[in-house]
Design a protein around this motif. Structure first.
Motif, PDB file in Angstrom:
ATOM      1  N   ASN A  99       0.818  -1.344   0.017  1.00  0.00           N
ATOM      2  CA  ASN A  99       0.029  -0.105  -0.107  1.00  0.00           C
ATOM      3  C   ASN A  99       0.711   1.346   0.145  1.00  0.00           C
ATOM      4  OD1 ASN A  99      -2.882  -0.878   0.694  1.00  0.00           O
ATOM      5  ND2 ASN A  99      -1.538  -2.068   1.797  1.00  0.00           N
ATOM      6  N   TYR A 100       0.378   2.563  -0.728  1.00  0.00           N
ATOM      7  CA  TYR A 100       1.125   3.453  -0.678  1.00  0.00           C
ATOM      8  C   TYR A 100       0.203   4.593   0.008  1.00  0.00           C
ATOM      9  CZ  TYR A 100       2.212   8.181  -2.182  1.00  0.00           C
ATOM     10  OH  TYR A 100       2.245   9.581  -2.479  1.00  0.00           O
ATOM     11  N   SER A 101       0.674   5.451   0.971  1.00  0.00           N
ATOM     12  CA  SER A 101      -0.112   6.601   1.476  1.00  0.00           C
ATOM     13  C   SER A 101       0.552   7.860   1.297  1.00  0.00           C
ATOM     14  CB  SER A 101      -0.680   6.063   3.072  1.00  0.00           C
ATOM     15  OG  SER A 101       0.722   6.029   3.666  1.00  0.00           O
ATOM     16  N   PHE A 102      -0.167   8.951   1.225  1.00  0.00           N
ATOM     17  CA  PHE A 102       0.559  10.178   1.473  1.00  0.00           C
ATOM     18  C   PHE A 102      -0.275  11.066   2.338  1.00  0.00           C
ATOM     19  CE2 PHE A 102      -0.260  14.820   0.145  1.00  0.00           C
ATOM     20  CZ  PHE A 102       1.383  15.017   0.077  1.00  0.00           C
ATOM     21  N   ASN A 103       0.638  11.950   3.239  1.00  0.00           N
ATOM     22  CA  ASN A 103      -0.029  12.737   4.275  1.00  0.00           C
ATOM     23  C   ASN A 103       0.765  14.043   4.042  1.00  0.00           C
ATOM     24  OD1 ASN A 103      -1.845  11.164   6.011  1.00  0.00           O
ATOM     25  ND2 ASN A 103      -0.126   9.675   5.808  1.00  0.00           N
ATOM     26  N   TYR A 104      -0.049  14.980   4.278  1.00  0.00           N
ATOM     27  CA  TYR A 104       0.645  16.340   4.496  1.00  0.00           C
ATOM     28  C   TYR A 104       0.059  17.045   5.771  1.00  0.00           C
ATOM     29  CZ  TYR A 104       0.515  21.329   3.806  1.00  0.00           C
ATOM     30  OH  TYR A 104       0.764  22.932   4.060  1.00  0.00           O
ATOM     31  N   SER A 105       0.800  17.836   6.533  1.00  0.00           N
ATOM     32  CA  SER A 105       0.154  18.271   7.496  1.00  0.00           C
ATOM     33  C   SER A 105       0.898  20.019   7.494  1.00  0.00           C
ATOM     34  CB  SER A 105       0.509  17.603   8.635  1.00  0.00           C
ATOM     35  OG  SER A 105       2.008  17.599   9.052  1.00  0.00           O
ATOM     36  N   TYR A 106       0.100  20.798   8.399  1.00  0.00           N
ATOM     37  CA  TYR A 106       0.796  22.161   8.331  1.00  0.00           C
ATOM     38  C   TYR A 106       0.546  22.513   9.789  1.00  0.00           C
ATOM     39  CZ  TYR A 106       0.821  27.237   8.476  1.00  0.00           C
ATOM     40  OH  TYR A 106       1.114  28.609   8.708  1.00  0.00           O
ATOM     41  N   SER A 107       1.634  23.130  10.443  1.00  0.00           N
ATOM     42  CA  SER A 107       1.619  23.587  11.725  1.00  0.00           C
ATOM     43  C   SER A 107       2.057  24.981  11.788  1.00  0.00           C
ATOM     44  CB  SER A 107       2.633  22.805  12.662  1.00  0.00           C
ATOM     45  OG  SER A 107       2.097  21.635  12.752  1.00  0.00           O
ATOM     46  N   GLY A 108       1.433  26.073  12.326  1.00  0.00           N
ATOM     47  CA  GLY A 108       1.738  27.416  12.428  1.00  0.00           C
ATOM     48  C   GLY A 108       1.631  27.882  13.753  1.00  0.00           C
ATOM     49  N   SER A 109       2.598  28.512  14.302  1.00  0.00           N
ATOM     50  CA  SER A 109       2.358  28.790  15.832  1.00  0.00           C
ATOM     51  C   SER A 109       2.916  30.272  15.720  1.00  0.00           C
ATOM     52  CB  SER A 109       2.992  28.121  16.875  1.00  0.00           C
ATOM     53  OG  SER A 109       4.207  27.988  16.464  1.00  0.00           O
ATOM     54  N   GLN A 110       2.868  30.961  17.139  1.00  0.00           N
ATOM     55  CA  GLN A 110       3.681  32.116  17.727  1.00  0.00           C
ATOM     56  C   GLN A 110       4.395  31.521  18.719  1.00  0.00           C
ATOM     57  OE1 GLN A 110       3.808  35.059  15.952  1.00  0.00           O
ATOM     58  NE2 GLN A 110       2.479  34.383  14.457  1.00  0.00           N
ATOM     59  N   ASN A 111       5.779  31.595  18.760  1.00  0.00           N
ATOM     60  CA  ASN A 111       6.727  31.299  19.985  1.00  0.00           C
ATOM     61  C   ASN A 111       6.895  32.358  20.793  1.00  0.00           C
ATOM     62  OD1 ASN A 111       6.585  28.371  19.027  1.00  0.00           O
ATOM     63  ND2 ASN A 111       8.302  28.815  17.661  1.00  0.00           N
ATOM     64  N   LEU A 112       6.649  32.338  21.904  1.00  0.00           N
ATOM     65  CA  LEU A 112       6.760  33.646  22.787  1.00  0.00           C
ATOM     66  C   LEU A 112       8.101  33.185  23.948  1.00  0.00           C
ATOM     67  CD1 LEU A 112       6.135  36.094  24.006  1.00  0.00           C
ATOM     68  CD2 LEU A 112       4.492  34.842  25.773  1.00  0.00           C
ATOM     69  N   ASP A 113       9.225  34.090  23.625  1.00  0.00           N
ATOM     70  CA  ASP A 113      10.231  33.693  24.262  1.00  0.00           C
ATOM     71  C   ASP A 113      10.498  35.056  25.437  1.00  0.00           C
ATOM     72  OD1 ASP A 113      10.940  31.549  22.725  1.00  0.00           O
ATOM     73  OD2 ASP A 113      12.186  32.713  21.335  1.00  0.00           O
ATOM     74  N   LEU A 114      10.417  34.483  26.617  1.00  0.00           N
ATOM     75  CA  LEU A 114      10.616  35.706  27.702  1.00  0.00           C
ATOM     76  C   LEU A 114      11.691  35.115  28.679  1.00  0.00           C
ATOM     77  CD1 LEU A 114       8.580  34.877  30.163  1.00  0.00           C
ATOM     78  CD2 LEU A 114       6.890  35.662  28.371  1.00  0.00           C
ATOM     79  N   GLU A 115      12.120  35.945  29.557  1.00  0.00           N
ATOM     80  CA  GLU A 115      12.984  35.546  30.672  1.00  0.00           C
ATOM     81  C   GLU A 115      12.186  36.464  31.999  1.00  0.00           C
ATOM     82  OE1 GLU A 115      17.297  35.282  32.393  1.00  0.00           O
ATOM     83  OE2 GLU A 115      17.025  36.148  30.235  1.00  0.00           O
ATOM     84  N   VAL A 116      12.026  35.983  33.253  1.00  0.00           N
ATOM     85  CA  VAL A 116      11.441  36.413  34.424  1.00  0.00           C
ATOM     86  C   VAL A 116      12.546  36.493  35.350  1.00  0.00           C
ATOM     87  CG1 VAL A 116       9.564  36.493  35.991  1.00  0.00           C
ATOM     88  CG2 VAL A 116       9.016  35.754  33.644  1.00  0.00           C
ATOM     89  N   ILE A 117      12.885  37.894  35.743  1.00  0.00           N
ATOM     90  CA  ILE A 117      14.013  37.899  36.648  1.00  0.00           C
ATOM     91  C   ILE A 117      13.341  38.833  37.814  1.00  0.00           C
ATOM     92  CG2 ILE A 117      16.248  38.897  37.336  1.00  0.00           C
ATOM     93  CD1 ILE A 117      17.000  38.070  34.452  1.00  0.00           C
ATOM     94  N   ASN A 118      13.166  38.311  39.170  1.00  0.00           N
ATOM     95  CA  ASN A 118      12.715  39.211  40.279  1.00  0.00           C
ATOM     96  C   ASN A 118      11.066  39.629  39.795  1.00  0.00           C
ATOM     97  OD1 ASN A 118      14.901  38.720  41.739  1.00  0.00           O
ATOM     98  ND2 ASN A 118      16.038  40.590  40.810  1.00  0.00           N
TER      99      ASN A 118
END
Length: 342
Positions: free
Chosen positions: A75-94
């Motif tokens: 058997n042959y199969s084809f799969n396509y997926s799309y992932s979109g996001s907004q990555n939030l990078d932060l550092e918390v000090i005191n």
């Protein structure tokens, strides 16, 4: 409509799903949260969760018609997926937020898979799956074309099926690490196509024919083998060991025969990934929290000949760990040598 016709009309197309660990703990030596986050970040679309869910639904699909002794199928199969996001990078000090940055991410994942099955006994089918993966990260302008993680599966039906009763199939899968490992690449310049570790899974699937509907469900537990002696630079440190934990997968749905030539299937896929622990050369550790991922999909099966059924599908992610949407296609490959043996 006979039960055998229903079984041929209720193939479930497999969809890709990814789960990316995103929560890290700050280690005791004072390494920054940013370093830990960078150390834990897998590439979007890594194949580990994809394979986990495909194993579950392959078991559900094959449960309807295990091959008779000596018969073969390709058997042959084809799969396509799309992932979109907004990555939030932060550092918390005191109590103050610093280094706030929002980074968009968009990953396109194309997988072409070839699956071969052989009926060793009437109630025992052995198979293998070879995926070929192509990925694009449009935000970082990265791409990769390579083989994924090859897997081997055994499906066993302990009792012969009795019309009107529930049918049960037990399955086990061994996955290799033939794909490009996310723990052996430059994460800022390369993409991966595999999980990076060996794994073994086992579970069971059940189904029941209620003409013209087939109900099915499946569940499995997967053990992911840890890796040592790694030498990947992440977050300014050297990654040495990986403990990916375990994975629980489940599925459920139904298939409805609209006619002799058309069937419609709906299903839900859920996966729970245990926490992942990374150990660095300085003895520090970073941990990604456990995560739940799920997707709902719809599939249409169309009979184009007496022995050929084409399945098309579309899926939508229900959690943050799932792709935004997926598209799938599968069909048998008729080869003269295989046809004669079947």
């Amino acid at each position: 409509m006979t039960r055998s016709v229903l079984w041929h009309l209720t193939g479930v197309v497999l969809l890709s799903l990814v789960a990316v660990p995103v929560v890290a703990q700050q280690d005791d030596d004072g390494a920054s949260v940013e370093d830990a986050r960078e150390a834990l970040a897998q590439q979007e679309g890594d194949e580990d969760s994809t394979e986990q869910l495909e194993e579950v639904f392959q078991a559900a699909e094959k449960n309807y018609s295990l091959l008779q002794a000596g018969r073969q199928s390709l058997n042959y199969s084809f799969n396509y997926s799309y992932s979109g996001s907004q990555n939030l990078d932060l550092e918390v000090i005191n109590g103050q937020v610093r280094n706030l940055d929002v980074t968009p991410a968009a990953t396109h994942n194309f997988t072409n898979s070839f699956s071969y099955d052989y009926g060793y006994y009437d109630n025992l089918t052995l198979g293998t799956r070879i995926p070929l993966a192509t990925k694009f990260d449009t935000q970082e302008d990265l791409n990769v074309n390579d083989v994924g993680d090859i897997s081997f599966t055994a499906r066993w039906q302990p009792n012969p099926h009795v019309p009107g009763t529930m049918s049960t199939t037990v399955f086990s899968t061994f996955s290799t690490k033939t794909g490009v490992s996310p723990y052996q690449i430059d994460v800022k310049r390369q993409l991966s196509t595999g999980s990076g570790y060996y794994s073994v899974s086992g579970g069971a699937s059940v189904s029941k024919v209620l003409d013209p509907v087939v109900l099915f469900g499946s569940g499995s537990l997967r053990y992911n083998h840890g890796e040592k002696d790694l030498k990947q630079v992440r977050g300014g440190r050297l990654l040495r060991e990986l403990d990916p934990g375990f994975t629980l997968s489940g599925s459920g749905g139904f298939s409805y025969s609209l006619s002799y030539d058309i069937s419609l299937s709906m299903s839900v896929q859920l996966t729970y990934n245990d926490e992942t622990v990374l150990t660095f050369n300085d003895g520090s550790e970073a941990t990604a929290s456990s995560q739940m991922a799920g997707i709902i999909n719809m599939s249409l099966g169309t009979r184009i000949s007496d022995q050929t059924i084409v399945n098309t599908s579309v899926g939508f992610g229900m959690t943050r760990g799932a792709p935004d949407f997926t598209i799938g296609f599968s069909m048998p490959i008729n080869i003269s040598g295989l046809s004669e043996s079947s």
